[in-house]
Design a protein around this motif. Sequence first.
Motif, PDB file in Angstrom:
ATOM      1  N   PRO A  33      -5.681 -36.115  68.213  1.00 30.84           N
ATOM      2  CA  PRO A  33      -6.803 -35.450  67.519  1.00 30.84           C
ATOM      3  C   PRO A  33      -6.360 -34.474  66.442  1.00 30.84           C
ATOM      4  CG  PRO A  33      -6.530 -34.592  69.757  1.00 30.84           C
ATOM      5  CD  PRO A  33      -5.651 -35.790  69.659  1.00 30.84           C
ATOM      6  N   TRP A  37      -7.585 -34.756  62.616  1.00 31.79           N
ATOM      7  CA  TRP A  37      -8.328 -33.678  61.959  1.00 31.79           C
ATOM      8  C   TRP A  37      -7.651 -33.257  60.662  1.00 31.79           C
ATOM      9  CZ3 TRP A  37      -6.617 -28.651  60.906  1.00 31.79           C
ATOM     10  CH2 TRP A  37      -7.595 -27.780  60.400  1.00 31.79           C
ATOM     11  N   ARG A  40      -8.172 -35.896  57.930  1.00 32.20           N
ATOM     12  CA  ARG A  40      -9.514 -35.876  57.330  1.00 32.20           C
ATOM     13  C   ARG A  40      -9.733 -34.637  56.481  1.00 32.20           C
ATOM     14  NH1 ARG A  40     -11.813 -37.974  63.102  1.00 32.20           N
ATOM     15  NH2 ARG A  40     -11.451 -40.209  62.735  1.00 32.20           N
ATOM     16  N   TRP A 203     -13.622 -30.426  63.134  1.00 26.70           N
ATOM     17  CA  TRP A 203     -12.950 -30.331  64.428  1.00 26.70           C
ATOM     18  C   TRP A 203     -13.931 -30.451  65.586  1.00 26.70           C
ATOM     19  CZ3 TRP A 203      -8.399 -30.875  66.539  1.00 26.70           C
ATOM     20  CH2 TRP A 203      -8.197 -30.402  67.832  1.00 26.70           C
ATOM     21  N   ARG A 205     -16.800 -31.868  65.707  1.00 30.00           N
ATOM     22  CA  ARG A 205     -17.417 -33.191  65.800  1.00 30.00           C
ATOM     23  C   ARG A 205     -16.390 -34.298  65.526  1.00 30.00           C
ATOM     24  NH1 ARG A 205     -23.172 -33.769  63.183  1.00 30.00           N
ATOM     25  NH2 ARG A 205     -23.099 -35.407  64.761  1.00 30.00           N
ATOM     26  N   ARG A 206     -15.146 -34.036  65.914  1.00 35.76           N
ATOM     27  CA  ARG A 206     -14.053 -34.967  65.610  1.00 35.76           C
ATOM     28  C   ARG A 206     -14.258 -36.329  66.265  1.00 35.76           C
ATOM     29  NH1 ARG A 206     -12.474 -30.934  68.906  1.00 35.76           N
ATOM     30  NH2 ARG A 206     -11.542 -31.415  70.945  1.00 35.76           N
ATOM     31  N   ALA A 207     -14.956 -36.363  67.396  1.00 38.81           N
ATOM     32  CA  ALA A 207     -15.157 -37.645  68.072  1.00 38.81           C
ATOM     33  C   ALA A 207     -16.142 -38.532  67.315  1.00 38.81           C
ATOM     34  CB  ALA A 207     -15.653 -37.413  69.497  1.00 38.81           C
ATOM     35  N   ALA A 208     -17.037 -37.907  66.544  1.00 34.18           N
ATOM     36  CA  ALA A 208     -18.054 -38.676  65.826  1.00 34.18           C
ATOM     37  C   ALA A 208     -17.689 -38.925  64.366  1.00 34.18           C
ATOM     38  CB  ALA A 208     -19.401 -37.952  65.897  1.00 34.18           C
ATOM     39  N   ARG A 210     -15.853 -40.239  61.115  1.00 31.45           N
ATOM     40  CA  ARG A 210     -15.133 -41.469  60.765  1.00 31.45           C
ATOM     41  C   ARG A 210     -14.329 -41.237  59.488  1.00 31.45           C
ATOM     42  NH1 ARG A 210     -17.601 -46.277  62.726  1.00 31.45           N
ATOM     43  NH2 ARG A 210     -17.125 -47.307  60.745  1.00 31.45           N
ATOM     44  N   SER A 211     -13.080 -41.660  59.513  1.00 29.19           N
ATOM     45  CA  SER A 211     -12.209 -41.457  58.347  1.00 29.19           C
ATOM     46  C   SER A 211     -12.737 -42.161  57.106  1.00 29.19           C
ATOM     47  CB  SER A 211     -10.792 -41.956  58.662  1.00 29.19           C
ATOM     48  OG  SER A 211     -10.200 -41.190  59.692  1.00 29.19           O
TER      49      SER A 211
END
Length: 339
Positions: A33, A37, A40, A203, A205-208, A210-211
Amino acid sequence: MAISQRDARFDNLKGILIFLVVFGHLLELVGGPAAAWLYRLIYSFHMPAFVFCSGWFARFDAERFFRRLLYPYLVYQTLYLLFDRLVLHGKAPLQYTTPYWLLWYLFSMMLWTLLLPLIDGVKNSRAALSGCLAAAMAAGFDPTIGYGMSLSRTLVLLPFFAAGHLAAGGELKSLHNRLAQISNFRLFPVLGGWILISGVMLWLRRAAVRSVWFYASCSYKGAHYDLELRVILLATGAAWILLLLRIVPKHPLPFLASLGQHTLPVFLLHGFFVRSMGVLHPGPGSAEGIVLAACTALFLCAALGNRFTAALFAPTLCAPRLNLLFLSQKGLPSSRPAR
């Protein structure tokens, strides 16, 4: 020749940005992660800032277009496609309408350069910039606009290119002067606050996240995002540019200024190393992997971003001068004198 203060600032800035380009590509090999992060965060501003710098120095000139844009694109598109097939054992077809990976930037530069007469032809620079912004936002509604011809990136990043070009030419001088009159004490909290909030949200909302949102390469439907998010990303890129222009020194910085003068060989050559490392040495998903990626990026920048490497690969970076009618000084005029 001594570097002018204005040029030195942009050399310093381009040196920072080309390091981030290489570092960002290497971060793709590092899992976890924290690396995602950081990747991105870098992608939220480094290409908009690079496009702004390109626009600052851009001018429409037929000979320059063929020698410094079209020629290296054809050379490196061929080399990368052969590298993909022969070394990476990929199946990329030999074609020249969809740029291979990082070569989208050269293709977009060609399209932006061709648009310069149109941008310069608009008497009101704010109207020209507003038109570019409208095109960037409207492009996302058409699902057919994507990687082909690098059209999506060309349109989405066009406002940054136009802003750099218009600001350098003085057409946005009044706006620049008003911004210059704002003290750092007043400006930094606004820009820094926006950037800090965007970084924290990335950070949290890192799970949601998209690169692909940061690539500017797909439509809203194709990347699963919307107009509001594109506006936020454009505003974040603009905030970073304004902040960097304020904090980057105007005098040449050791290593960075020299690197900034030789970004093209770094940009075009580092991809071969990164692609090879992706096959041979996948990065570890840890803090050590991030540090290793940073050190490797620094090494590649030092090895490729100097006058010796530029001279060695000069035959591939710029076509020899040709005394042809359509490339001669009697051909198409420059849109602006060289800076």
